[in-house]
Design a protein around this motif. Structure first.
Motif, PDB file in Angstrom:
ATOM      1  N   ILE A  74     -20.001 -94.469  27.390  1.00 44.26           N
ATOM      2  CA  ILE A  74     -19.180 -93.282  27.680  1.00 44.26           C
ATOM      3  C   ILE A  74     -18.255 -93.577  28.859  1.00 44.26           C
ATOM      4  O   ILE A  74     -17.059 -93.275  28.829  1.00 44.26           O
ATOM      5  CB  ILE A  74     -20.078 -92.062  27.971  1.00 44.26           C
ATOM      6  CG1 ILE A  74     -20.753 -91.588  26.681  1.00 44.26           C
ATOM      7  CG2 ILE A  74     -19.282 -90.929  28.613  1.00 44.26           C
ATOM      8  CD1 ILE A  74     -21.874 -90.577  26.899  1.00 44.26           C
ATOM      9  N   ASN A  77     -15.534 -96.054  27.979  1.00 43.68           N
ATOM     10  CA  ASN A  77     -14.471 -95.414  27.222  1.00 43.68           C
ATOM     11  C   ASN A  77     -13.481 -94.739  28.168  1.00 43.68           C
ATOM     12  O   ASN A  77     -12.273 -94.824  27.985  1.00 43.68           O
ATOM     13  CB  ASN A  77     -15.048 -94.416  26.216  1.00 43.68           C
ATOM     14  CG  ASN A  77     -13.994 -93.913  25.269  1.00 43.68           C
ATOM     15  OD1 ASN A  77     -13.339 -94.685  24.596  1.00 43.68           O
ATOM     16  ND2 ASN A  77     -13.821 -92.605  25.222  1.00 43.68           N
ATOM     17  N   CYS A 103     -20.519-102.548  21.779  1.00 44.41           N
ATOM     18  CA  CYS A 103     -21.004-101.325  21.129  1.00 44.41           C
ATOM     19  C   CYS A 103     -21.653-101.646  19.783  1.00 44.41           C
ATOM     20  O   CYS A 103     -22.723-101.121  19.458  1.00 44.41           O
ATOM     21  CB  CYS A 103     -19.832-100.368  20.953  1.00 44.41           C
ATOM     22  SG  CYS A 103     -20.265 -98.754  20.324  1.00 44.41           S
ATOM     23  N   TYR A 113     -19.474 -93.622  19.734  1.00 42.41           N
ATOM     24  CA  TYR A 113     -18.848 -94.409  20.801  1.00 42.41           C
ATOM     25  C   TYR A 113     -17.796 -95.334  20.214  1.00 42.41           C
ATOM     26  O   TYR A 113     -16.703 -95.481  20.755  1.00 42.41           O
ATOM     27  CB  TYR A 113     -19.892 -95.218  21.572  1.00 42.41           C
ATOM     28  CG  TYR A 113     -21.045 -94.386  22.059  1.00 42.41           C
ATOM     29  CD1 TYR A 113     -20.838 -93.334  22.941  1.00 42.41           C
ATOM     30  CD2 TYR A 113     -22.332 -94.637  21.616  1.00 42.41           C
ATOM     31  CE1 TYR A 113     -21.888 -92.553  23.379  1.00 42.41           C
ATOM     32  CE2 TYR A 113     -23.395 -93.862  22.059  1.00 42.41           C
ATOM     33  CZ  TYR A 113     -23.169 -92.818  22.934  1.00 42.41           C
ATOM     34  OH  TYR A 113     -24.213 -92.044  23.364  1.00 42.41           O
TER      35      TYR A 113
END
Length: 158
Positions: A74, A77, A103, A113
């Motif tokens: 998270i 990102n 990922c 994700y």
């Protein structure tokens, strides 16, 4: 025999004490990482990208230490998004591609994700003027969201 019991008791107490200290450090570190993350996002939203990157990377490092891959991804990102919004397009493409590989290794090739990373990668390609690559990444993001039946996020895939 009595010395052996005492030694075992000392080792047991030491082990319990170490676990308690680890638990306390874990809680404090996670709280610190959460604060770093929130600070980084706030700075990103104010276009203070270098400062945002500082706090976001600190948060990511803590979550990586504890192998909390959900929060790690998270935050990364957000870091990719921060690179894009600060105009660092090529570094953002490289960073996001690294996160996509990570990922897939940690989860699968179909998770929220990954959809977010593909969406950000599409945005980076769009700003770079590579519309075919951008559309391909948006399509991947949308395909994952559809496969996950993620109706709430369908409209966030550009």
């Amino acid at each position: 025999m009595k010395k052996l019991k005492i030694l075992n008791l000392i080792v047991f107490i030491f082990s319990i004490n170490s676990l308690l200290l680890y638990s306390q450090n874990f809680d404090k570190d996670i709280e610190l990482a959460t604060n770093y993350y929130q600070r980084g996002v706030a700075l990103k939203n104010r276009q203070a990208s270098d400062s945002a990157e500082f706090f976001l990377s600190k948060a990511a490092d803590i979550f990586k230490t504890y192998e909390d891959w959900d929060n790690y991804l998270i935050i990364n990102n957000e870091r990719g998004s921060n690179f894009i919004h600060s105009g660092k397009i090529d570094p953002s493409i490289n960073f996001i591609n690294e996160q996509i590989v990570f990922c897939i290794e940690k989860f699968s090739d179909s998770n929220e994700y990954l959809a977010n990373f593909y969406n950000n990668l599409g945005l980076a390609y769009f700003f770079k003027g590579q519309t075919d690559n951008a559309l391909e990444m948006y399509d991947k993001s949308l395909g994952i969201r559809i496969a996950l039946n993620d109706r709430e996020s369908l409209f966030t895939s550009n």
